[in-house]
Design an enzyme around this catalytic site. Structure first.
Site, PDB file in Angstrom:
ATOM      1  N   ALA A 204       0.954  -1.266  -0.028  1.00 28.75           N
ATOM      2  CA  ALA A 204       0.163  -0.096   0.200  1.00 28.75           C
ATOM      3  C   ALA A 204       0.895   1.268  -0.029  1.00 28.75           C
ATOM      4  CB  ALA A 204      -0.977  -0.147   1.103  1.00 28.75           C
TER       5      ALA A 204
ATOM      6  N   PHE B 121       3.954   1.525  -1.083  1.00 30.44           N
ATOM      7  CA  PHE B 121       4.445   1.473  -2.323  1.00 30.44           C
ATOM      8  C   PHE B 121       3.706   2.228  -3.489  1.00 30.44           C
ATOM      9  CE2 PHE B 121       8.122   0.098  -5.089  1.00 30.44           C
ATOM     10  CZ  PHE B 121       7.387  -0.084  -6.251  1.00 30.44           C
ATOM     11  N   ASP B 122       2.400   1.659  -3.339  1.00 28.55           N
ATOM     12  CA  ASP B 122       1.426   2.154  -4.264  1.00 28.55           C
ATOM     13  C   ASP B 122       1.076   3.699  -4.234  1.00 28.55           C
ATOM     14  OD1 ASP B 122       0.769  -0.148  -5.651  1.00 28.55           O
ATOM     15  OD2 ASP B 122      -0.559  -0.673  -4.300  1.00 28.55           O
TER      16      ASP B 122
ATOM     17  N   SER C 129       2.269  -6.532 -16.100  1.00 28.40           N
ATOM     18  CA  SER C 129       1.700  -6.224 -14.864  1.00 28.40           C
ATOM     19  C   SER C 129       0.504  -4.980 -15.272  1.00 28.40           C
ATOM     20  CB  SER C 129       2.361  -5.692 -13.742  1.00 28.40           C
ATOM     21  OG  SER C 129       3.003  -4.337 -14.131  1.00 28.40           O
TER      22      SER C 129
ATOM     23  N   GLU D 274     -12.392 -10.641 -12.041  1.00 32.70           N
ATOM     24  CA  GLU D 274     -11.908 -11.866 -11.406  1.00 32.70           C
ATOM     25  C   GLU D 274     -11.183 -11.279 -10.017  1.00 32.70           C
ATOM     26  OE1 GLU D 274      -8.819 -13.518 -13.897  1.00 32.70           O
ATOM     27  OE2 GLU D 274     -10.125 -13.385 -15.641  1.00 32.70           O
TER      28      GLU D 274
ATOM     29  N   LYS E 175      -7.921 -10.825  -7.667  1.00 33.32           N
ATOM     30  CA  LYS E 175      -6.818 -10.549  -7.801  1.00 33.32           C
ATOM     31  C   LYS E 175      -5.778 -11.270  -6.572  1.00 33.32           C
ATOM     32  CE  LYS E 175      -3.133  -7.071  -8.892  1.00 33.32           C
ATOM     33  NZ  LYS E 175      -2.030  -7.421  -7.924  1.00 33.32           N
TER      34      LYS E 175
ATOM     35  N   ASP F 297      -3.218 -12.775  -3.962  1.00 35.43           N
ATOM     36  CA  ASP F 297      -2.090 -12.329  -3.721  1.00 35.43           C
ATOM     37  C   ASP F 297      -1.099 -13.295  -3.633  1.00 35.43           C
ATOM     38  OD1 ASP F 297       0.086 -10.812  -2.848  1.00 35.43           O
ATOM     39  OD2 ASP F 297      -1.045 -10.197  -0.795  1.00 35.43           O
TER      40      ASP F 297
ATOM     41  N   ARG G 270       7.816 -15.014 -12.759  1.00 38.31           N
ATOM     42  CA  ARG G 270       7.444 -13.856 -13.671  1.00 38.31           C
ATOM     43  C   ARG G 270       8.905 -13.013 -13.755  1.00 38.31           C
ATOM     44  NH1 ARG G 270       6.589  -8.424 -12.706  1.00 38.31           N
ATOM     45  NH2 ARG G 270       5.633  -7.128 -14.473  1.00 38.31           N
TER      46      ARG G 270
ATOM     47  N   GLU H  57      -1.555 -17.540 -10.925  1.00 36.98           N
ATOM     48  CA  GLU H  57      -0.951 -17.154  -9.779  1.00 36.98           C
ATOM     49  C   GLU H  57      -0.421 -18.465  -8.868  1.00 36.98           C
ATOM     50  OE1 GLU H  57      -0.521 -13.863  -9.953  1.00 36.98           O
ATOM     51  OE2 GLU H  57      -0.222 -13.137  -7.902  1.00 36.98           O
TER      52      GLU H  57
ATOM     53  N   TYR I  11      -5.290 -17.961 -15.015  1.00 38.49           N
ATOM     54  CA  TYR I  11      -6.235 -16.781 -15.329  1.00 38.49           C
ATOM     55  C   TYR I  11      -5.737 -16.372 -16.611  1.00 38.49           C
ATOM     56  CZ  TYR I  11      -2.718 -14.184 -12.841  1.00 38.49           C
ATOM     57  OH  TYR I  11      -1.501 -13.668 -12.402  1.00 38.49           O
TER      58      TYR I  11
ATOM     59  N   LYS J 134     -11.264  -7.235 -16.869  1.00 34.26           N
ATOM     60  CA  LYS J 134     -10.697  -7.346 -18.212  1.00 34.26           C
ATOM     61  C   LYS J 134     -11.791  -7.309 -19.140  1.00 34.26           C
ATOM     62  CE  LYS J 134      -7.381 -10.865 -15.884  1.00 34.26           C
ATOM     63  NZ  LYS J 134      -7.124 -12.486 -15.972  1.00 34.26           N
TER      64      LYS J 134
ATOM     65  N   LYS K 222      -7.513  -2.085  -6.488  1.00 33.80           N
ATOM     66  CA  LYS K 222      -6.811  -2.200  -5.343  1.00 33.80           C
ATOM     67  C   LYS K 222      -7.828  -1.827  -4.189  1.00 33.80           C
ATOM     68  CE  LYS K 222      -2.694  -3.703  -6.432  1.00 33.80           C
ATOM     69  NZ  LYS K 222      -1.596  -2.909  -6.179  1.00 33.80           N
TER      70      LYS K 222
ATOM     71  N   CYS L  61       7.663 -13.778  36.271  1.00 35.45           N
ATOM     72  CA  CYS L  61       6.096 -14.134  35.585  1.00 35.45           C
ATOM     73  C   CYS L  61       5.191 -12.903  35.942  1.00 35.45           C
ATOM     74  CB  CYS L  61       5.766 -15.436  36.048  1.00 35.45           C
ATOM     75  SG  CYS L  61       3.748 -15.576  35.646  1.00 35.45           S
TER      76      CYS L  61
ATOM     77  N   CYS M 244       2.655 -14.570  38.670  1.00 32.65           N
ATOM     78  CA  CYS M 244       3.079 -15.014  40.082  1.00 32.65           C
ATOM     79  C   CYS M 244       4.476 -14.790  40.371  1.00 32.65           C
ATOM     80  CB  CYS M 244       2.797 -16.746  39.885  1.00 32.65           C
ATOM     81  SG  CYS M 244       4.254 -17.607  38.804  1.00 32.65           S
TER      82      CYS M 244
ATOM     83  N   CYS N 116       6.510 -19.743  31.916  1.00 31.58           N
ATOM     84  CA  CYS N 116       6.628 -19.589  33.402  1.00 31.58           C
ATOM     85  C   CYS N 116       6.567 -21.020  34.143  1.00 31.58           C
ATOM     86  CB  CYS N 116       5.255 -18.812  33.936  1.00 31.58           C
ATOM     87  SG  CYS N 116       5.020 -19.227  35.729  1.00 31.58           S
TER      88      CYS N 116
ATOM     89  N   CYS O 233       0.920 -21.282  38.893  1.00 32.82           N
ATOM     90  CA  CYS O 233       0.897 -19.769  38.604  1.00 32.82           C
ATOM     91  C   CYS O 233      -0.697 -19.642  38.462  1.00 32.82           C
ATOM     92  CB  CYS O 233       1.734 -19.596  37.398  1.00 32.82           C
ATOM     93  SG  CYS O 233       1.277 -18.096  36.620  1.00 32.82           S
TER      94      CYS O 233
HETATM   95  S1  IVH Z   1      -4.340 -10.753 -15.283  1.00 27.79           S
HETATM   96  C1  IVH Z   1      -1.854  -8.558 -18.598  1.00 27.79           C
HETATM   97  N1  IVH Z   1      -5.585 -11.705 -13.378  1.00 27.79           N
HETATM   98  O1  IVH Z   1      -1.546  -9.268 -10.449  1.00 27.79           O
HETATM   99  C2  IVH Z   1      -2.564  -9.369 -17.685  1.00 27.79           C
HETATM  100  N2  IVH Z   1      -3.393 -10.879 -12.863  1.00 27.79           N
HETATM  101  O2  IVH Z   1      -0.511  -6.407 -11.762  1.00 27.79           O
HETATM  102  C3  IVH Z   1      -1.853  -9.920 -16.739  1.00 27.79           C
HETATM  103  N3  IVH Z   1      -2.784 -11.219 -10.480  1.00 27.79           N
HETATM  104  O3  IVH Z   1       1.280  -9.569 -12.261  1.00 27.79           O
HETATM  105  C4  IVH Z   1      -2.441 -10.242 -15.454  1.00 27.79           C
HETATM  106  N4  IVH Z   1      -4.703 -12.477  -9.927  1.00 27.79           N
HETATM  107  O4  IVH Z   1       0.599 -11.739 -10.506  1.00 27.79           O
HETATM  108  C5  IVH Z   1      -4.411 -11.141 -13.710  1.00 27.79           C
HETATM  109  N5  IVH Z   1      -6.941 -12.769 -11.742  1.00 27.79           N
HETATM  110  C6  IVH Z   1      -5.763 -12.161 -12.010  1.00 27.79           C
HETATM  111  C7  IVH Z   1      -4.937 -11.863 -11.238  1.00 27.79           C
HETATM  112  C8  IVH Z   1      -3.566 -11.370 -11.595  1.00 27.79           C
HETATM  113  C9  IVH Z   1      -3.685 -11.950  -9.393  1.00 27.79           C
HETATM  114  C10 IVH Z   1      -1.478 -10.637 -10.444  1.00 27.79           C
HETATM  115  C11 IVH Z   1      -0.439 -10.971 -11.417  1.00 27.79           C
HETATM  116  C12 IVH Z   1      -0.106  -9.749 -12.077  1.00 27.79           C
HETATM  117  C13 IVH Z   1      -0.444  -8.603 -11.172  1.00 27.79           C
HETATM  118  C14 IVH Z   1      -1.303  -7.384 -12.008  1.00 27.79           C
END
Ligand code: IVH
Length: 673
Positions: A35, A37-38, A83, A114, A116, A118, A137, A176, A228, A292, A316, A410, A413, A428, A433
Site C-alpha cells: 500500500a 509502495f502504491d 503487469s 476476477e 486478484k 496475492d 515472472r 498465480e 487466469y 478485463k 486495489k 512472571c 506469580c 513460567c 501460577c
Molecule cells: S491478469 C496482462 N488476473 O496481479 C494481464 N493478474 O499487476 C496480466 N494477479 O502480475 C495479469 N490475480 O501476478 C491477472 N486474476 C488475475 C490476477 C492477476 C493476481 C497478479 C499477477 C499480475 C498482477 C497484475
C-alpha cells in the site's frame, strides 16, 4: 509546489522507488507495504503528469519490473508477462471504462471480473499435454525456471485432461501461485518456534516457496495455484476470455470460481463493493480485483501502453494495514505456561474491525523488529489472522524510547521465567501460577473439552480469586459451597443450581473429553481421541511408555513425549487423584478386536476429503472390514484411499509404490456399503 521542488521530489521518489523495487522483486524482502509502495508510485505518476519535462526514461513508472534473481535457469517470456495499471476508486474505474470504449469507437464493452490473488505470477508450458516448464515472472521478460518446484504444487496438472478427445501440441497458461492463509499462519508459527524471521505476506511465502533449492521443501509449503490467462492453445479456438477460463477448467487447471462477466462498469463497481467485505471469507488473501475486457477482438484494438494492456486494470482495495502507536507491551500466560507478549495499541480500524492489540509472538520477534513502547508501527490484519505488528516506522521514533526487554519474572506469580535452549517461547515454570490455572480451568470447561455450560471467563476468574477453586478438579466440589455461591453478586440461586448441574453432568463425559481437557501440551482433540480409544482408560494412558504411545497410529514422538512428561509431574497426579475421587469417568471403550473381513490384518491410509464418508465413518468402515486406518503411509500400507485434495500422503504412496484407490474403486472392490 514550485517547479524546482517538483523536480527534486521526482528525483527523490524515483530513487526511493528503485530501492524498494530491488528489495521487493530481486531480494524478495520488501521494506515497505504494498500500500505504501502504491502511494509513492501514485505520487510520482501525478507529478510526472503535471511536469512531463521531468519524466525520465528510467523512471519507476516506465518499467515493467525488476531484474530476475540469478540462481535458477532463465526463461524467456514470449509474450512478456505484463503487469496491470491500478485503480483505487470507482471514479478511476469509470475513467478506465470511458477510455476503453473510446478505443473501440464507443461499442459496448463486456468485462470479466476476477479476484486478484496475492501471490506470485507464474507461466506454465505444456507440450502434447505434459507439463514441461514452469517459470516465475521475474522482470516480465525473463523469469526463473522453477519447473521441479512447481511440480510439487498439488493443484497443478502434470498432464492435461483432453478436451474433445485431444490436447494442444503446445499450451501456455499463466496464473498465480499462492499460499493459503492458514498454511502461512502455521508456517509462521513454526518459524517463530525456531526463532526465525517470519514471512510477511502470502506473496513472500509463495516466492520463498518456489525458490527453494530442494523441491521437497517447496512441497512442504503446500503452495496452490489459480490460472487466469490462456496464452496459447494450438488448435483450440475460443471466442472470449470468459470461454478461455472454462476451457482451462476443462483441461483440469484450477481456475478461481469467483468470477463474473458483466455488461457495464456499474456492474463492475457493484462487484468491487461486494468483495470489499467478502474477501475476508476467502481462505487465501486477495489484494484486489482484476477487470478485463472479454472480447479478444476489442482487446486487439485497444492495445498496450508502454507498460500495461489498455484492456485490463487492477482494482486495489483500501489498505488493510494501518499506522498506530504502541502504548504498552503486555504479557499473557497460557495454560502451559508460555508467556506471549502482545502490543497494546492506540485503537485503529483495520479491515472492518477495531484493533487494540496485536500479537508480538515472542522475544526474538520483538528484538528483530526492535519494537519499543511509544513506537509508531504498521499493523496488519488479514482476514482471520490475529493482527500483528509488521514493522516500526523508524522515522517517527521519538529519541526517548528504549529497547524493550523481556521481564525476568512472571507477571502473574512472580516466578522466574525460563527460556529453554532452542525454543523461542519464554515460560513460567510454576504450575501453580494463577494465570496458568485460570487458562487451564477455562480450557477444561471449554466446549470441546468437558463442555461445562455457563462457565466462562468471568466466573472462572471469580472462583479463583475467591478461592472457591484452586484447580479444575475443585469444580466438582463446588456443590459443597452452594450457599457461598448464591451470595455472590449476579449469581441467583437458579443460575447456581444450573451451573452445579452442568458440572455434575460432565462426570459422565466420554474419556477422550477428559484427556483433552487436561490441557496436555500438543494434545488436541484428535490425539485425545486416539489415546482414549487405543488405551481405553486413564490409568492405561498414565502408565504407557513413550514407545507404547508412539505405537498408536497417528501419534508422533512429540505428542508421546509430551504425554509422558505430563504424567510424570506430581502436580498432574494430584489433579487426576482429585478428579478420580470426584467420580469423573476415567474409562472409555477400548477398540474392540478387529472384525474379520477382506482387510483383516491390513492397514489402510485415508487421505483427502471423501464425498461419501466423514473421517470417523470411513475409519469405522475400514474397521468393520477387519482393517485398521492409519495416519501415515509406509511400505506396509495395503492401499491409500484418496479423496479430494489429497496431499503429501499421496506423493509418499507413489514414491513407495503403494496402491492408490479412488473412492469409486474402493466402493467397487469392497462395497456395497
Ligand atoms: S491478469 C496482462 N488476473 O496481479 C494481464 N493478474 O499487476 C496480466 N494477479 O502480475 C495479469 N490475480 O501476478 C491477472 N486474476 C488475475 C490476477 C492477476 C493476481 C497478479 C499477477 C499480475 C498482477 C497484475
Amino acid at each position: 509546489m514550485i517547479r524546482q521542488e517538483a523536480e527534486q521530489r521526482i528525483i527523490d521518489l524515483s530513487a526511493e522507488l528503485h530501492r524498494h523495487e530491488h528489495a521487493y522483486y530481486v531480494l524478495n524482502q520488501p521494506e515497505i507495504t504494498d500500500a505504501e509502495f502504491d502511494k509513492l508510485i501514485q505520487e510520482l505518476k501525478r507529478l510526472e503528469e503535471e511536469y512531463p519535462e521531468f519524466r525520465r526514461p528510467d523512471s519507476p513508472t516506465q518499467r515493467v519490473g525488476g531484474q530476475a534473481a540469478s540462481d535458477f535457469a532463465k526463461v524467456q517470456h514470449e509474450p512478456p508477462m505484463l503487469s496491470l495499471d491500478n485503480a483505487f476508486t470507482a471514479e478511476q474505474l469509470r475513467e478506465f471504462d470511458r477510455r476503453a470504449r473510446s478505443l473501440v469507437d464507443g461499442e459496448p464493452v463486456a468485462y470479466v471480473c476476477e479476484l486478484k490473488i496475492d501471490g506470485l505470477s507464474i507461466s506454465l508450458r505444456y507440450e502434447n499435454g505434459r507439463f514441461v516448464q514452469g517459470a516465475t515472472r521475474g522482470d516480465g521478460e525473463t523469469g526463473e525456471d522453477v519447473t521441479e518446484n512447481l511440480k510439487t504444487v498439488r493443484t497443478l496438472p502434470l498432464r492435461l485432461e483432453p478436451v474433445d478427445g485431444r490436447v494442444p501440441p503446445t499450451l501456455i497458461v499463466r496464473g498465480e501461485c499462492y499460499m493459503e492463509k492458514r498454511t502461512l499462519e502455521a508456517l509462521n508459527e513454526k518459524l517463530a518456534e525456531q526463532g526465525k524471521a517470519l514471512l510477511q505476506n502470502p506473496r513472500n511465502a509463495a516466492a520463498g516457496g518456489l525458490r527453494q533449492k530442494d523441491p521437497k521443501k517447496t512441497r512442504a509449503r503446500r503452495l496452490d495455484t489459480f490460472l487466469y490467462q490462456l496464452v496459447t492453445a494450438d488448435g483450440f479456438s475460443v471466442e472470449s476470455h470468459w470461454e478461455s477460463l472454462d476451457l482451462l477448467e476443462r483441461f483440469h487447471f484450477k481456475v478461481n470460481p469467483n468470477r463474473v462477466r458483466v455488461q457495464s462498469i456499474d456492474a463492475v463497481i457493484a462487484w468491487t463493493e461486494e468483495w470489499r467485505e467478502r474477501r475476508y471469507e476467502l481462505p487465501y488473501e486477495i489484494d484486489g480485483l482484476v477487470i478485463k475486457v472479454d472480447d479478444p477482438e476489442q482487446r486487439r484494438r485497444m492495445g498496450f501502453t508502454a507498460k500495461f494492456p489498455r484492456w485490463a486494470i487492477a482494482y486495489k482495495f483500501p489498505a488493510e494495514e494501518q499506522e498506530t502507536v504502541v502504548e504498552g507491551i503486555s504479557l499473557e500466560v497460557g495454560r502451559t505456561g508460555a508467556v506471549t507478549p502482545s502490543a497494546d495499541l492506540r485503537p485503529i480500524r483495520i479491515a472492518g474491525t477495531t484493533v487494540k492489540r496485536a500479537t508480538l509472538h515472542n522475544e526474538d520477534n520483538i528484538r528483530q523488529k526492535d519494537i519499543r513502547i511509544g513506537d509508531t508501527v504498521i499493523v496488519r490484519k488479514a482476514g482471520e489472522i490475529i493482527p500483528e505488528v509488521v514493522r516500526v516506522v523508524l522515522e517517527k521514533r521519538s529519541p526517548d524510547t528504549e529497547p524493550w526487554t523481556f521481564p525476568e519474572t512472571c507477571p502473574a506469580c512472580g516466578a522466574e521465567l525460563v527460556r529453554a535452549e532452542g525454543e523461542s517461547a519464554t515460560r513460567c515454570p510454576n504450575t501453580l501460577c494463577p494465570a496458568q490455572q485460570y487458562r487451564a480451568v477455562l480450557h477444561f470447561a471449554s466446549r470441546d473439552a468437558m463442555d461445562i455450560d455457563g462457565l466462562g471467563e468471568a466466573l472462572v476468574q471469580l472462583f479463583l480469586e475467591e478461592e472457591l477453586i484452586g484447580d479444575a478438579a475443585d469444580l466438582y466440589k463446588l456443590h459443597e459451597r452452594r450457599s457461598e455461591l448464591v451470595e455472590i453478586e449476579r449469581m441467583g440461586a437458579k443460575s447456581v443450581d444450573n451451573l452445579l448441574a452442568a458440572i455434575d453432568a460432565t462426570r459422565q463425559n466420554p474419556l477422550y473429553r477428559l484427556v483433552y481437557a487436561l490441557g496436555i501440551r500438543h494434545v488436541g482433540e484428535r490425539a485425545a481421541r486416539l489415546l482414549a480409544e487405543y488405551l481405553g482408560s486413564m490409568e492405561a494412558i498414565e502408565n504407557a511408555t513413550p514407545d507404547e504411545l508412539q505405537a498408536i497410529p497417528g501419534l508422533g514422538p512429540k505428542i508421546a513425549e509430551s504425554v509422558s512428561e505430563f504424567f510424570r509431574s506430581p502436580r498432574s497426579h494430584e489433579l487426576l487423584q482429585k478428579l478420580r475421587a470426584a467420580g469423573v469417568n476415567m474409562v472409555g471403550e477400548k477398540r474392540t478386536a478387529p472384525a474379520e473381513g477382506p482387510l483383516t490384518g491390513k492397514t489402510v491410509v485415508v487421505t483427502g476429503t471423501l464425498t461419501r464418508w466423514g473421517r470417523k465413518e470411513i475409519e469405522e468402515l475400514v474397521a468393520s472390514l477387519g482393517g485398521k486406518a492409519s495416519g501415515s503411509v509406509s511400505k506396509k500400507t495395503f492401499f491409500v484411499l484418496a479423496g479430494e485434495a489429497a496431499g503429501s500422503k499421496l506423493d509418499k504412496a507413489r514414491d513407495l509404490g503403494v496402491p492408490i484407490l479412488s473412492e469409486e474403486e474402493f466402493l467397487q472392490q469392497y462395497g456395497p456399503f
